[in-house]
Enzyme design. Structure first.
Site, PDB file in Angstrom:
ATOM      1  N   HIS A  55      52.939  81.046 -74.494  1.00  0.00           N
ATOM      2  CA  HIS A  55      54.064  80.703 -75.366  1.00  0.00           C
ATOM      3  C   HIS A  55      55.333  80.674 -74.519  1.00  0.00           C
ATOM      4  CE1 HIS A  55      52.097  82.127 -79.397  1.00  0.00           C
ATOM      5  NE2 HIS A  55      51.322  81.316 -78.711  1.00  0.00           N
ATOM      6  N   GLU A  57      58.262  82.094 -74.715  1.00  0.00           N
ATOM      7  CA  GLU A  57      58.893  83.356 -74.358  1.00  0.00           C
ATOM      8  C   GLU A  57      58.031  84.187 -73.419  1.00  0.00           C
ATOM      9  OE1 GLU A  57      57.785  82.193 -77.310  1.00  0.00           O
ATOM     10  OE2 GLU A  57      58.092  83.712 -78.846  1.00  0.00           O
ATOM     11  N   CYS A  85      56.202  85.348 -82.381  1.00  0.00           N
ATOM     12  CA  CYS A  85      54.998  85.850 -83.051  1.00  0.00           C
ATOM     13  C   CYS A  85      54.732  87.306 -82.651  1.00  0.00           C
ATOM     14  CB  CYS A  85      53.804  84.974 -82.673  1.00  0.00           C
ATOM     15  SG  CYS A  85      53.255  85.190 -80.955  1.00  0.00           S
ATOM     16  N   CYS A  88      54.135  87.870 -78.802  1.00  0.00           N
ATOM     17  CA  CYS A  88      55.349  87.781 -77.992  1.00  0.00           C
ATOM     18  C   CYS A  88      56.274  88.968 -78.233  1.00  0.00           C
ATOM     19  CB  CYS A  88      56.053  86.457 -78.261  1.00  0.00           C
ATOM     20  SG  CYS A  88      55.066  85.044 -77.713  1.00  0.00           S
TER      21      CYS A  88
END
Length: 168
Positions: A55, A57, A85, A88
């Site tokens: 992802h 991040e 999410c 993360c």
């Protein structure tokens, strides 16, 4: 309340999200700031990298750890175009990110206040992470909506003509 600096860095994250779209990825971008400068950045690449954890991040935090030569990232702000999410947020907590600023809310799986509020849970073993949501929310949401609209249109065109004709 967000600042003009928040808007500036969110606009940068939006440009990173365009990189993801160009790669056929969900357009999410992230940038980590320390002392008013970019420490690291990233955009969604789970398909490209064959990595479910890639992802925006997560990639930004990995790059920031290398740049800082430390897996702890104190005194940093992470800007992300979509509410993070659960996965993360867990990494943000371990990294000791000080502040998280996101654009679009994710009411289904967002873990920074929408579906879950993990960043500000008082049970954590360190201080609560400051969270600011909704910065350039309309622009961030519009980018995601346009991406998924394009994907749905492409999928509809890919269906055989006979199948398209029978659908309402």
């Amino acid at each position: 309340m967000h600042t003009s600096s928040d808007e500036h860095w969110m606009r940068h994250a939006l440009t990173l999200a365009q990189n993801a779209w160009q790669q056929g990825e969900v357009p999410v971008g992230a940038v980590i700031i320390r002392d008013g400068a970019i420490l690291a950045e990233g955009w969604n690449q789970p398909i490209t990298l064959h990595d479910p954890s890639a992802h925006a991040e997560m990639l930004a935090m990995r790059a920031a750890g290398i740049a800082a030569e430390n897996y702890r990232l104190p005194n940093t702000t992470l800007y992300i175009t979509l509410e993070p999410c659960l996965m993360c947020v867990g990494a943000m907590l371990h990294a000791r990110i000080e502040r998280v600023v996101f654009g679009a809310y994710d009411h289904k799986t967002g873990a920074a206040g929408s579906a879950f509020n993990l960043l500000q849970d008082p049970r954590h073993y360190h201080k609560i992470v400051a969270v600011q949501g909704g910065v350039l929310q309309e622009e961030c949401a519009a980018l995601l909506q346009a991406f998924f609209r394009e994907r749905r249109a492409a999928a509809a065109l890919a269906k055989p003509a006979a199948q398209r004709a029978t659908q309402p």
